[in-house]
Design a protein around this motif. Sequence first.
Motif, PDB file in Angstrom:
ATOM      1  N   ARG B  93       0.718  -1.229  -0.055  1.00  0.00           N
ATOM      2  CA  ARG B  93       0.140  -0.110   0.011  1.00  0.00           C
ATOM      3  C   ARG B  93       0.882   1.058   0.109  1.00  0.00           C
ATOM      4  O   ARG B  93       0.581   2.233  -0.610  1.00  0.00           O
ATOM      5  N   ILE B  94       1.969   1.046   0.850  1.00  0.00           N
ATOM      6  CA  ILE B  94       2.892   2.320   0.800  1.00  0.00           C
ATOM      7  C   ILE B  94       4.223   1.730   0.399  1.00  0.00           C
ATOM      8  O   ILE B  94       4.671   0.754   1.137  1.00  0.00           O
ATOM      9  N   SER B  95       4.997   2.318  -0.367  1.00  0.00           N
ATOM     10  CA  SER B  95       6.412   1.798  -0.530  1.00  0.00           C
ATOM     11  C   SER B  95       7.380   3.206  -0.747  1.00  0.00           C
ATOM     12  O   SER B  95       6.957   4.426  -0.733  1.00  0.00           O
ATOM     13  N   MET B  96       8.461   2.834  -0.654  1.00  0.00           N
ATOM     14  CA  MET B  96       9.309   3.925  -0.390  1.00  0.00           C
ATOM     15  C   MET B  96      10.826   3.755  -1.266  1.00  0.00           C
ATOM     16  O   MET B  96      11.098   2.716  -1.644  1.00  0.00           O
ATOM     17  N   ILE B  97      11.043   4.930  -1.741  1.00  0.00           N
ATOM     18  CA  ILE B  97      12.508   4.829  -2.536  1.00  0.00           C
ATOM     19  C   ILE B  97      13.483   5.938  -1.815  1.00  0.00           C
ATOM     20  O   ILE B  97      12.971   6.960  -1.125  1.00  0.00           O
ATOM     21  N   PHE B  98      14.675   5.552  -1.951  1.00  0.00           N
ATOM     22  CA  PHE B  98      15.725   6.143  -1.230  1.00  0.00           C
ATOM     23  C   PHE B  98      16.544   6.998  -2.190  1.00  0.00           C
ATOM     24  O   PHE B  98      16.638   6.777  -3.097  1.00  0.00           O
ATOM     25  N   GLN B  99      17.671   7.772  -1.490  1.00  0.00           N
ATOM     26  CA  GLN B  99      18.483   8.463  -2.212  1.00  0.00           C
ATOM     27  C   GLN B  99      19.370   7.831  -3.058  1.00  0.00           C
ATOM     28  O   GLN B  99      19.660   8.120  -4.116  1.00  0.00           O
ATOM     29  N   GLU B 100      19.909   6.831  -2.313  1.00  0.00           N
ATOM     30  CA  GLU B 100      21.191   6.061  -2.906  1.00  0.00           C
ATOM     31  C   GLU B 100      20.878   4.700  -3.264  1.00  0.00           C
ATOM     32  O   GLU B 100      20.599   3.541  -2.710  1.00  0.00           O
ATOM     33  N   PRO B 101      20.513   4.597  -4.537  1.00  0.00           N
ATOM     34  CA  PRO B 101      19.919   3.114  -4.951  1.00  0.00           C
ATOM     35  C   PRO B 101      21.029   2.045  -4.844  1.00  0.00           C
ATOM     36  O   PRO B 101      20.572   1.046  -4.854  1.00  0.00           O
ATOM     37  N   MET B 102      22.211   2.312  -4.980  1.00  0.00           N
ATOM     38  CA  MET B 102      23.154   1.404  -5.064  1.00  0.00           C
ATOM     39  C   MET B 102      23.167   0.750  -3.483  1.00  0.00           C
ATOM     40  O   MET B 102      23.388  -0.589  -3.263  1.00  0.00           O
ATOM     41  N   THR B 103      22.961   1.468  -2.586  1.00  0.00           N
ATOM     42  CA  THR B 103      22.843   0.766  -1.230  1.00  0.00           C
ATOM     43  C   THR B 103      21.489   0.095  -0.941  1.00  0.00           C
ATOM     44  O   THR B 103      21.309  -0.686   0.148  1.00  0.00           O
ATOM     45  N   ALA B 104      20.499   0.597  -1.729  1.00  0.00           N
ATOM     46  CA  ALA B 104      19.040   0.247  -1.442  1.00  0.00           C
ATOM     47  C   ALA B 104      18.820  -1.252  -2.113  1.00  0.00           C
ATOM     48  O   ALA B 104      17.790  -2.045  -1.832  1.00  0.00           O
ATOM     49  N   LEU B 105      19.562  -1.454  -3.145  1.00  0.00           N
ATOM     50  CA  LEU B 105      19.416  -2.555  -4.012  1.00  0.00           C
ATOM     51  C   LEU B 105      20.312  -3.716  -3.558  1.00  0.00           C
ATOM     52  O   LEU B 105      21.468  -3.216  -2.791  1.00  0.00           O
ATOM     53  N   ASN B 106      19.909  -5.186  -3.658  1.00  0.00           N
ATOM     54  CA  ASN B 106      20.811  -6.146  -3.055  1.00  0.00           C
ATOM     55  C   ASN B 106      21.697  -6.301  -4.348  1.00  0.00           C
ATOM     56  O   ASN B 106      21.616  -6.752  -5.526  1.00  0.00           O
ATOM     57  N   PRO B 107      23.045  -6.287  -4.132  1.00  0.00           N
ATOM     58  CA  PRO B 107      24.271  -6.245  -5.138  1.00  0.00           C
ATOM     59  C   PRO B 107      24.477  -7.547  -5.641  1.00  0.00           C
ATOM     60  O   PRO B 107      24.768  -7.644  -6.782  1.00  0.00           O
ATOM     61  N   VAL B 108      23.706  -8.845  -5.190  1.00  0.00           N
ATOM     62  CA  VAL B 108      23.969  -9.995  -5.376  1.00  0.00           C
ATOM     63  C   VAL B 108      22.957 -10.758  -5.941  1.00  0.00           C
ATOM     64  O   VAL B 108      22.859 -11.824  -6.027  1.00  0.00           O
ATOM     65  N   MET B 109      21.769 -10.088  -6.274  1.00  0.00           N
ATOM     66  CA  MET B 109      20.612 -10.503  -6.769  1.00  0.00           C
ATOM     67  C   MET B 109      20.336  -9.675  -7.955  1.00  0.00           C
ATOM     68  O   MET B 109      20.414  -8.495  -8.014  1.00  0.00           O
ATOM     69  N   LYS B 110      19.691 -10.476  -9.057  1.00  0.00           N
ATOM     70  CA  LYS B 110      19.345  -9.819 -10.117  1.00  0.00           C
ATOM     71  C   LYS B 110      18.145  -8.773  -9.940  1.00  0.00           C
ATOM     72  O   LYS B 110      17.379  -9.050  -9.240  1.00  0.00           O
ATOM     73  N   VAL B 111      18.224  -7.850 -10.796  1.00  0.00           N
ATOM     74  CA  VAL B 111      17.317  -6.868 -10.587  1.00  0.00           C
ATOM     75  C   VAL B 111      15.762  -7.322 -10.627  1.00  0.00           C
ATOM     76  O   VAL B 111      14.626  -7.072  -9.947  1.00  0.00           O
ATOM     77  N   GLY B 112      15.834  -8.169 -11.633  1.00  0.00           N
ATOM     78  CA  GLY B 112      14.364  -8.875 -11.761  1.00  0.00           C
ATOM     79  C   GLY B 112      13.929  -9.368 -10.694  1.00  0.00           C
ATOM     80  O   GLY B 112      12.682  -9.358 -10.455  1.00  0.00           O
ATOM     81  N   LYS B 113      14.859 -10.378 -10.057  1.00  0.00           N
ATOM     82  CA  LYS B 113      14.323 -11.021  -8.821  1.00  0.00           C
ATOM     83  C   LYS B 113      13.795 -10.234  -7.784  1.00  0.00           C
ATOM     84  O   LYS B 113      12.893 -10.540  -7.157  1.00  0.00           O
ATOM     85  N   GLN B 114      14.421  -8.922  -7.916  1.00  0.00           N
ATOM     86  CA  GLN B 114      14.515  -8.215  -6.361  1.00  0.00           C
ATOM     87  C   GLN B 114      13.109  -7.600  -6.677  1.00  0.00           C
ATOM     88  O   GLN B 114      12.175  -7.257  -5.688  1.00  0.00           O
ATOM     89  N   ILE B 115      12.609  -7.325  -8.058  1.00  0.00           N
ATOM     90  CA  ILE B 115      11.241  -6.620  -8.273  1.00  0.00           C
ATOM     91  C   ILE B 115      10.312  -7.768  -8.094  1.00  0.00           C
ATOM     92  O   ILE B 115       8.955  -7.784  -7.569  1.00  0.00           O
ATOM     93  N   GLU B 116      10.545  -9.186  -8.618  1.00  0.00           N
ATOM     94  CA  GLU B 116       9.554 -10.297  -8.287  1.00  0.00           C
ATOM     95  C   GLU B 116       9.370 -10.472  -6.870  1.00  0.00           C
ATOM     96  O   GLU B 116       8.236 -10.996  -6.497  1.00  0.00           O
ATOM     97  N   GLU B 117      10.018 -10.506  -6.187  1.00  0.00           N
ATOM     98  CA  GLU B 117      10.385 -10.752  -4.616  1.00  0.00           C
ATOM     99  C   GLU B 117       8.929  -9.911  -4.240  1.00  0.00           C
ATOM    100  O   GLU B 117       8.365 -10.468  -3.168  1.00  0.00           O
ATOM    101  N   VAL B 118       9.188  -8.731  -4.431  1.00  0.00           N
ATOM    102  CA  VAL B 118       8.002  -7.899  -3.858  1.00  0.00           C
ATOM    103  C   VAL B 118       6.496  -8.241  -4.076  1.00  0.00           C
ATOM    104  O   VAL B 118       5.618  -8.512  -3.212  1.00  0.00           O
ATOM    105  N   LEU B 119       6.283  -8.817  -5.484  1.00  0.00           N
ATOM    106  CA  LEU B 119       5.068  -9.512  -5.963  1.00  0.00           C
ATOM    107  C   LEU B 119       4.808 -10.836  -5.263  1.00  0.00           C
ATOM    108  O   LEU B 119       3.506 -10.869  -4.737  1.00  0.00           O
TER     109      LEU B 119
END
Lengths: 322, 327
Positions: B93-119
């Motif tokens: 219902r509420i989501s958040m984005i931060f200033q520094e995307p590099m520290t907010a994303l998991n560096p050892v996970m493909k970006v697609g997986k990170q989006i799928e995880e939420v779903l």
Amino acid sequence: MSEMLLEVKGIKKYFPIKSGFLRRTTGHVKAVDGVSFQLKKGETLGIVGESGCGKSTTGRMIMRVLEPTEGSILFEGQDIAKMSPGSLRKLRKDFQMVFQDPYSSLNQKMTVRDLIAEPFRIHNQPLSHSEIDGAVCRLLETVGLRTGDRFRHPHEFSGGQRQRIVIARALALNPKLIVADEAVSALDVSIQSQILNLMVDLKREYNLSYIFISHNLAVVKHISDRVGVMYLGNMVELAPKQGLFAQPLHPYTEALLSAAPEPKRIERRERIILQGDVPSPANPPHGCPFHTRCPKAFDRCAMERPALKEVVPDHQVACFLY
Amino acid sequence: MGKKLMEIRDLKTYFQTKNALIRAVDGIDLDVEEGQIVCIVGESGSGKSVTSLSIMRLLPGPKGRITSGEVRFEGKDLSKLSEKEMDAVRGDRISMIFQEPMTALNPVMKVGKQIEEVLLRHRKVTKSEAKSKAIETLRFVGVPRAEHIVNEYPHQLSGGMRQRVMIAMAMVCEPRLLIADEPTTALDVTIQIQVLELMKKMRDERKTSIILITHDLGVVAEMADHVVVMYAGQVVESTGADAIFEKPMHPYTQALLASIPSLEEDKEVLYSIPGTVPSAGAFPKGCRFADRCSSAQPSCTEEMPELREVLPEHFVRCALVPNGGAA
């Protein structure tokens, strides 16, 4: 026509890319690829550009913190690009640098007095203890700090105050040139204006020249006399600030100005939104470095690189449209 | 006036340290309407980020906690939800984005997986449905070659692309509210404008409300419908975006606007606010801006002014601004 302080001619900086087991050089990052400009005494030249455009590398080469790969840097007629470390050392007191992050530019273990007095020591100035103390107090007052603060340590000061300490230290040996690399970028707006005003005052008082490197167009416009715009290691436009901001000629400058958000609620002229990202300087496009994102590019732009030339008096641009 | 999506009333978030009680957020009120972009502006230490972390209940406990107040969202008070109930709200219902995307994303996970995880966390979907939804969302946020990018790692993307991936992650469940904390501060201007345009597109096409936290008044002018100016943990002015820029009333807002250099007009000397923000452990008794304010009166340091509605929909925390405005 006032005297020339600095003449930069065709400087380049290529960083080798090493890879493989034997660390062979497999390519180069062309951080700065042939930049030329001049700086008169008492003048402020702003250099703007986005990350990776080579503006900081240019500043560092002028300070000879980095060795240029090619080109010459004439400081009052002497080429510091090829000067030996010994003779360079004597000249170093004439050009000083102020960095973005006042937290990492000050040794946390030294007192403010020791930090500001260090240049005197390094340059073997024959000053007595009390003379140095007097000089430190004068410098602190000049930058708007209390003289009583000189026995405190950097961590006791706020970001803006630390930047004042850095500026006091840069001023210690009466330099002729100060290269300020993103000097106000880490500061809050209310503090940013204090430091900008201080720099303007000091320039008058000490007859300084500045090279003011920043990504912030409004800040550069405020402080500079002339402004150079860099893109991917090249100077694409160089002009007095009125001309540059009122009538940008290079399509990149135009896009940059139109993308900068203004703190005003007015209908603005049509905005140019560039597509894509800046190409990698390890593999820059052939021809004009901007042609891959340029809305006005034509065939010739992909073939050869345009040279910086004067198209309006004092207004230089590197673009085949002119 | 639109329907209210979120109402924050008298929110207080305090941090207990060894030596002092830090009143990071000290009684703020904030309303967000459906499809509205509310900008919170302020300098470092003004409490703007702690406000957003309080809404999301992401405070570093046990030191930091919501001391009082309520955050009403879709009929619930978020500050009183259990951790499990809050998990269902966050990212959905509420989501958040931060200033520094590099520290907010998991560096050892493909970006697609990170989006799928939420779903997969919030929706009953199969893995292949999640993947196609991830690609579709990446396309919406303007990632070229989305079907390839899903298989890449964050370090292979540029800063602007990473921020787009962050936004895709934040919006894949179509949240009602997006909280963006300095989302473009680390980006270059030509990339910043792409990301800002994307956030406007989210609002226009998906009717997402946005709380945008920034220190950059240029970004505020570009984006805001409503502006909340914070200083030392309090709201000092809150009104529509046009009014903030055309007739700011609080001396702090006025000073802030006067101290930024502009591209369109030449200012000979910039106004500068003397001094620095008071430390959150030791706020003065009266108005917190009084010692830096050029129009301060002796009475200002005595009593804390209330946030008053001096004009319709224009709230100011200053004893010197009369009702009806025109100070």
